[in-house]
Design an enzyme around this catalytic site. Structure first.
Site, PDB file in Angstrom:
ATOM      1  N   CYS A   6      84.279   8.230 -16.973  1.00  6.91           N
ATOM      2  CA  CYS A   6      83.221   8.536 -16.009  1.00  6.91           C
ATOM      3  C   CYS A   6      81.967   7.784 -16.420  1.00  6.91           C
ATOM      4  O   CYS A   6      81.590   7.808 -17.602  1.00  6.91           O
ATOM      5  CB  CYS A   6      82.953  10.037 -15.975  1.00  6.91           C
ATOM      6  SG  CYS A   6      81.534  10.494 -14.932  1.00  6.91           S
ATOM      7  N   CYS A  13      75.783  13.642 -19.173  1.00  8.82           N
ATOM      8  CA  CYS A  13      75.932  14.454 -17.973  1.00  8.82           C
ATOM      9  C   CYS A  13      76.107  15.921 -18.339  1.00  8.82           C
ATOM     10  O   CYS A  13      75.466  16.790 -17.769  1.00  8.82           O
ATOM     11  CB  CYS A  13      77.124  13.961 -17.143  1.00  8.82           C
ATOM     12  SG  CYS A  13      77.705  15.127 -15.915  1.00  8.82           S
ATOM     13  N   CYS A  16      81.381  17.800 -18.163  1.00  8.68           N
ATOM     14  CA  CYS A  16      82.751  17.902 -18.699  1.00  8.68           C
ATOM     15  C   CYS A  16      82.756  17.391 -20.148  1.00  8.68           C
ATOM     16  O   CYS A  16      83.170  16.270 -20.414  1.00  8.68           O
ATOM     17  CB  CYS A  16      83.744  17.138 -17.830  1.00  8.68           C
ATOM     18  SG  CYS A  16      83.145  15.573 -17.175  1.00  8.68           S
ATOM     19  N   CYS A  91      82.547  12.527  -8.621  1.00 12.10           N
ATOM     20  CA  CYS A  91      82.856  13.279  -9.836  1.00 12.10           C
ATOM     21  C   CYS A  91      84.360  13.459  -9.981  1.00 12.10           C
ATOM     22  O   CYS A  91      85.078  13.720  -9.012  1.00 12.10           O
ATOM     23  CB  CYS A  91      82.163  14.646  -9.777  1.00 12.10           C
ATOM     24  SG  CYS A  91      82.588  15.751 -11.132  1.00 12.10           S
ATOM     25  N   GLN A 215      86.009  31.839  -6.990  1.00 12.43           N
ATOM     26  CA  GLN A 215      86.456  30.970  -8.071  1.00 12.43           C
ATOM     27  C   GLN A 215      86.575  29.519  -7.596  1.00 12.43           C
ATOM     28  O   GLN A 215      87.046  29.259  -6.487  1.00 12.43           O
ATOM     29  CB  GLN A 215      87.797  31.449  -8.613  1.00 12.43           C
ATOM     30  CG  GLN A 215      87.731  32.789  -9.339  1.00 12.43           C
ATOM     31  CD  GLN A 215      87.168  32.676 -10.746  1.00 12.43           C
ATOM     32  OE1 GLN A 215      86.642  31.641 -11.152  1.00 12.43           O
ATOM     33  NE2 GLN A 215      87.267  33.751 -11.501  1.00 12.43           N
ATOM     34  N   TYR A 244      82.271  44.513 -10.508  1.00 13.94           N
ATOM     35  CA  TYR A 244      81.810  43.124 -10.396  1.00 13.94           C
ATOM     36  C   TYR A 244      82.726  42.393  -9.409  1.00 13.94           C
ATOM     37  O   TYR A 244      83.216  41.295  -9.681  1.00 13.94           O
ATOM     38  CB  TYR A 244      81.826  42.407 -11.745  1.00 13.94           C
ATOM     39  CG  TYR A 244      81.163  43.148 -12.887  1.00 13.94           C
ATOM     40  CD1 TYR A 244      79.793  43.008 -13.144  1.00 13.94           C
ATOM     41  CD2 TYR A 244      81.895  43.980 -13.720  1.00 13.94           C
ATOM     42  CE1 TYR A 244      79.197  43.679 -14.212  1.00 13.94           C
ATOM     43  CE2 TYR A 244      81.307  44.653 -14.783  1.00 13.94           C
ATOM     44  CZ  TYR A 244      79.952  44.495 -15.023  1.00 13.94           C
ATOM     45  OH  TYR A 244      79.368  45.161 -16.071  1.00 13.94           O
ATOM     46  N   GLU A 266      79.659  45.658  -6.305  1.00 11.66           N
ATOM     47  CA  GLU A 266      79.072  44.330  -6.470  1.00 11.66           C
ATOM     48  C   GLU A 266      77.592  44.408  -6.109  1.00 11.66           C
ATOM     49  O   GLU A 266      77.214  45.090  -5.157  1.00 11.66           O
ATOM     50  CB  GLU A 266      79.789  43.323  -5.567  1.00 11.66           C
ATOM     51  CG  GLU A 266      79.113  41.987  -5.383  1.00 11.66           C
ATOM     52  CD  GLU A 266      78.938  41.219  -6.678  1.00 11.66           C
ATOM     53  OE1 GLU A 266      77.848  40.647  -6.870  1.00 11.66           O
ATOM     54  OE2 GLU A 266      79.876  41.194  -7.491  1.00 11.66           O
ATOM     55  N   CYS A 341      85.429  35.457 -18.577  1.00  8.42           N
ATOM     56  CA  CYS A 341      85.173  34.017 -18.541  1.00  8.42           C
ATOM     57  C   CYS A 341      84.523  33.528 -19.836  1.00  8.42           C
ATOM     58  O   CYS A 341      84.044  32.399 -19.908  1.00  8.42           O
ATOM     59  CB  CYS A 341      84.305  33.649 -17.334  1.00  8.42           C
ATOM     60  SG  CYS A 341      82.714  34.478 -17.260  1.00  8.42           S
TER      61      CYS A 341
END
Length: 385
Positions: A6, A13, A16, A91, A215, A244, A266, A341
């Site tokens: 990239c 950046c 990633c 991207c 997601q 959540y 939520e 996560c």
């Protein structure tokens, strides 16, 4: 598996950070981290990677800036607010249709001669572009974020955008006048289409608005949710609490898998509205959603005697709270399915659950974000015997 390069990788950046590693090494690194943090509590299953770990993101955000050649849009360099213009090829993580849509939206904004918002001076108009795509439906949303509710030339923008990107199904104007790093403001006006898009996940249809949590990797999300349903071990009669809950995805998938009743909590009003619409769209009647902070609501519900059979929780990266854990314990569910996560906050919370006589029976890592350091994990908790 070959690793593409990239042009922004050498310019910090930050999108990633693991791109320089072969994907197999990325998975091994994440597996090692999960085991180091979690294996003291229960076995950690082999990580579930993605067959094709490129162009998986169904959501993208670009920030406007004023460059030498006029209006530009791109991503912040890591740890700064310096905008790196989008590379011509787009991207490597974003859906290729979204890469094309961002270019078309930038060109349309240029035709309107709108100035980029300057964070330091508080001048200018256009701040961000947010684009979302329903991978299964093909529907695409473009959200133009400005610093001012007035948007002269909005019809010209929509016409130019639709001409260059006829696949765009809705265009939304969002006003965010605050000096903040948050992308979206509260003021929303639909410029074209219904103001939302639809997508299909685990056989269910979902409404996605500009601010709704959904997601970003649909293929791996289905893997994650199937593992969560396996962990829940539903028989068809359970009352499920989805904390959540966002737009209701996990809870509604539980209803489709055989739960008897769903209660979702939520704090984002737009997401709660979408959750209700999603239940109706899928013919799920025995579901109710509440707009409230999960910790506050569950504490009240525990005091009022609510006793669900299964609790799903999918909190933000910061994890849940000791008060939430205490309230869930008072409800005495048969099991808890924690979708995390961040393995670090998951390890912290599992330790807090253990103090409340909960035992983790296993962890299933799933790679939802290839080429980044993020990791999703499904954790099953049951009362200690």
């Amino acid at each position: 598996m070959s690793t593409p390069t990239c042009p922004l990788q050498s310019r910090r950046c930050g999108g990633c950070p693991l791109l320089h590693l072969p994907y197999e090494e990325q998975l091994a690194q994440k597996q090692q981290k999960a085991r180091a943090l979690l294996e003291r509590y229960a076995p950690v299953a082999p990580i579930l990677g993605q067959a094709d770990p490129w162009h998986y993101r169904n959501k993208a955000i670009a920030t406007f800036t004023q460059g030498r050649g006029g209006l530009q849009a791109g991503i912040y360099a890591a740890g700064t607010h310096h905008v790196l213009p989008m590379p011509q090829a787009g991207c490597l993580l974003q859906d290729e249709v979204l890469n094309q849509t961002l270019k078309a939206a930038l060109d349309a904004a240029r035709t309107c001669r709108w100035p980029a918002f300057d964070e330091d001076r508080g001048t200018g108009l256009v701040r961000h572009l947010l684009v979302r795509r329903g991978v299964h439906t093909g529907q695409v949303m473009v959200v133009l974020v400005t610093s001012d509710p007035r948007l002269p030339g909005s019809r010209n923008f929509v016409a130019a955008l639709r001409k260059a990107a006829p696949w765009v199904t809705t265009v939304v104007h969002n006003c965010n006048p605050r000096r903040t790093s948050a992308v979206l403001g509260r003021d929303v006006r639909v410029l074209y289409g219904p103001g939302h898009i639809l997508d299909t996940l685990c056989g269910l249809k979902f409404t996605i608005s500009a601010s709704s949590f959904y997601q970003v990797n649909p293929a791996q999300t289905e893997v994650l949710y199937h593992k969560a349903m396996e962990a829940a071990a539903l028989t068809g009669k359970e009352t499920v609490l989805d904390a959540y809950c966002g737009t209701g995805t996990i809870g509604l998938c539980a209803m489709a898998a055989g739960a008897g009743r769903l209660i979702g909590v939520e704090k984002t009003p737009a997401a709660v509205k979408d959750a209700g619409a999603n239940a109706a769209r899928n013919g799920i009647r025995n579901a109710r959603f509440f707009c409230a902070d999960a910790t506050h609501w569950i504490g009240e519900a525990a005091r009022e005697g609510l006793s669900p059979d299964v609790v799903f929780l999918d909190p933000p990266r910061a994890g849940t709270t000791p008060e939430f854990i205490a309230a869930v314990t008072a409800m005495k569910p048969q099991r808890i399915v924690y979708v995390s996560c961040d393995p670090e906050t998951l390890a912290r919370d599992v330790a807090l659950f253990a103090r409340r006589s909960w035992q983790a029976t296993g962890f299933q890592p799933v790679d939802l974000f290839p080429h980044t350091e993020h990791l999703e994990t499904v954790c099953t908790l049951v009362p200690k015997k």
